[in-house]
Design a protein around this motif. Sequence first.
Motif, short mmCIF file in Angstrom:
data_model
loop_
_atom_site.label_atom_id
_atom_site.label_comp_id
_atom_site.label_asym_id
_atom_site.label_seq_id
_atom_site.Cartn_x
_atom_site.Cartn_y
_atom_site.Cartn_z
N THR A 3 0.82 -1.21 0.00
CA THR A 3 0.00 0.00 0.00
C THR A 3 0.85 1.26 0.00
N GLY A 4 2.17 1.11 -0.09
CA GLY A 4 3.01 2.29 -0.10
C GLY A 4 3.05 2.95 1.27
N ALA A 5 3.13 4.27 1.26
CA ALA A 5 3.29 5.01 2.51
C ALA A 5 2.02 4.97 3.35
N ASP A 6 2.20 4.86 4.65
CA ASP A 6 1.13 5.11 5.61
C ASP A 6 0.77 6.59 5.45
N PHE A 7 -0.48 6.88 5.06
CA PHE A 7 -0.83 8.24 4.66
C PHE A 7 -0.59 9.24 5.78
N ARG A 12 2.77 13.47 8.35
CA ARG A 12 3.42 13.92 9.59
C ARG A 12 4.93 14.06 9.40
N ARG A 13 5.52 13.15 8.66
CA ARG A 13 6.96 13.23 8.40
C ARG A 13 7.30 14.48 7.59
N ALA A 14 6.48 14.79 6.60
CA ALA A 14 6.72 15.99 5.80
C ALA A 14 6.56 17.25 6.65
N ALA A 15 5.51 17.27 7.48
CA ALA A 15 5.29 18.43 8.34
C ALA A 15 6.45 18.62 9.31
N GLY A 16 6.99 17.50 9.82
CA GLY A 16 8.13 17.58 10.73
C GLY A 16 9.36 18.16 10.07
N LEU A 20 5.00 21.60 3.36
CA LEU A 20 3.56 21.46 3.14
C LEU A 20 3.34 20.45 2.02
N VAL A 21 2.56 19.40 2.29
CA VAL A 21 2.20 18.44 1.25
C VAL A 21 1.13 19.04 0.37
N VAL A 22 1.33 19.02 -0.95
CA VAL A 22 0.33 19.56 -1.87
C VAL A 22 -0.26 18.41 -2.67
N GLN A 23 -1.55 18.52 -2.98
CA GLN A 23 -2.28 17.39 -3.54
C GLN A 23 -3.33 17.87 -4.53
N PRO A 24 -3.43 17.23 -5.71
CA PRO A 24 -4.46 17.60 -6.68
C PRO A 24 -5.77 16.89 -6.38
N ARG A 25 -6.81 17.22 -7.15
CA ARG A 25 -8.11 16.53 -7.05
C ARG A 25 -8.33 15.70 -8.32
N MET A 26 -7.32 15.04 -8.78
CA MET A 26 -7.28 14.42 -10.10
C MET A 26 -8.07 13.12 -10.16
N GLY A 27 -8.93 13.00 -11.17
CA GLY A 27 -9.65 11.77 -11.41
C GLY A 27 -9.87 11.57 -12.90
N ILE A 28 -9.39 10.45 -13.44
CA ILE A 28 -9.44 10.18 -14.87
C ILE A 28 -9.97 8.76 -15.06
N SER A 29 -10.96 8.59 -15.94
CA SER A 29 -11.59 7.28 -16.07
C SER A 29 -10.70 6.24 -16.73
N ASP A 30 -9.86 6.67 -17.68
CA ASP A 30 -9.00 5.72 -18.38
C ASP A 30 -7.83 5.31 -17.49
N PRO A 99 7.19 4.30 -0.36
CA PRO A 99 7.28 4.85 1.00
C PRO A 99 7.24 6.38 1.05
N ASP A 100 7.61 7.03 -0.07
CA ASP A 100 7.61 8.50 -0.09
C ASP A 100 6.49 9.06 -0.96
N PHE A 101 5.48 8.24 -1.28
CA PHE A 101 4.37 8.74 -2.09
C PHE A 101 3.10 7.96 -1.73
N ALA A 102 2.14 8.68 -1.16
CA ALA A 102 0.87 8.08 -0.76
C ALA A 102 -0.23 8.53 -1.70
N VAL A 103 -1.27 7.71 -1.83
CA VAL A 103 -2.40 8.00 -2.71
C VAL A 103 -3.69 7.89 -1.91
N GLN A 104 -4.58 8.86 -2.13
CA GLN A 104 -5.86 8.91 -1.44
C GLN A 104 -6.99 8.81 -2.47
N VAL A 105 -8.06 8.11 -2.11
CA VAL A 105 -9.26 8.04 -2.95
C VAL A 105 -10.27 9.06 -2.45
N ARG A 106 -10.76 9.90 -3.38
CA ARG A 106 -11.75 10.93 -3.05
C ARG A 106 -13.01 10.63 -3.87
#
Length: 431
Positions: A3-7, A12-16, A20-30, A99-106
Amino acid sequence: MSTGADFGEFVRRAAGAGTLVVQPRMGISDPARMRAGLLATRRAGVCTAGTITLDSYTRVGDHGRVRAALADGDDLNGYPIVDHPVDVTRAVLDGVLAPDFAVQVRHGSGRPQRIVAALLAAGLSATEGGPLSYCLPYGRVPVAESVRAWRESARLLGGARADGVRPHVETFGGCMMGQLCPPSLLVAISVLEGMFFARNGLDSVSLSYAQQTNPDQDREALRALRSLAAELLSDVDWHVVLYTYMGVFPRTPGGATDLLAQAARLGVRGGAARLIVKTVAEAHRIPTIDENVTALRVAGHAAARERAAIAMTPQADCPDTGIAAEARAIVTAVLDLHPSLDTALVRAVHAGLLDVPFCLHPDNPGRTGATVDADGRLRWTRIGDLPLRGLVTTGGRDVTTAASLLRSLSYVERRWDDETMERAVREPARG
């Protein structure tokens, strides 16, 4: 599959490290393009988290329409994670998660059980939403049903611990309706939903707040959110995520870019650990991968410059106008309704202790009102049955006309586009 990084740990590691972690709202069907978008996000050159945003049919559970679109080769406005075979989604993520890249489902669903099951099967463990924030603004699912569905989903996520996974959920509670909801209610719902997740077995959460119309008011709101979270979620790993303004966005590229940069500066000054970005295309269409990457870089670099500026000249504290006291009063009143927070949330909506301005959901009482005042601050015009008597002065008779509502809704768009045009006049292009 890893599952890669623990989100939560990743943020928290980046904040320490002061990032600032920046994140898009990207969603593509293909799937191939979704994979390309995630890889582009990872390689943006700033500290990023990836996003898989789901399509609107999946959000409402209309899987027949999803399957028909996929069979016809039609594009959807997001990634249909439930109806793509799990092996397809695993292939999208293969070599992306690290480990240095986490993914979130929105997603935006009031009934997210199938979505949660699909993301876990694909090897993901981070998502967002909430029993109120993914119910009241987005549809007609009864609040009581949404609470039950989110309780089941939280426990489904928690079950992944048996496989060594630490799931993470971000409450969308600080983004109700995107705009024209005074900060104290956003803070209160965000904290209450964070507590809901914690009481249903999750110990890694994030609390959202959406940039509004006045940066000083937003800084005060972020301070109130962090203070309440420290008190009420002390046994949970939590961080704050800030959303770039979610209302009517500037139409000019300069105005949109400047507003995004201000959001990044606000995130740094307000103690947020993560920022959801928006692009120059927001007022016109769904952004491309390249536009998302550009926005990530603008935000990441603006945040770095702001952090350096603060190191040189410490920031002055923002004044206390009562946001924390209002938010605390709302949270306390809800918690006093019933020992079970699940029950308390449902009762609070029906009793008007949680009442979102301009929200048309059948369960929302609709007895509150708000406006943007002359200083760009959001203020209550009607408090209905919110437990804010003695804390809020509404003053005068509340008359909301179509013209006044339009002025409030377009306040940010006009301000940032006007400033861009004025700057263009003062500093004409040379050549």
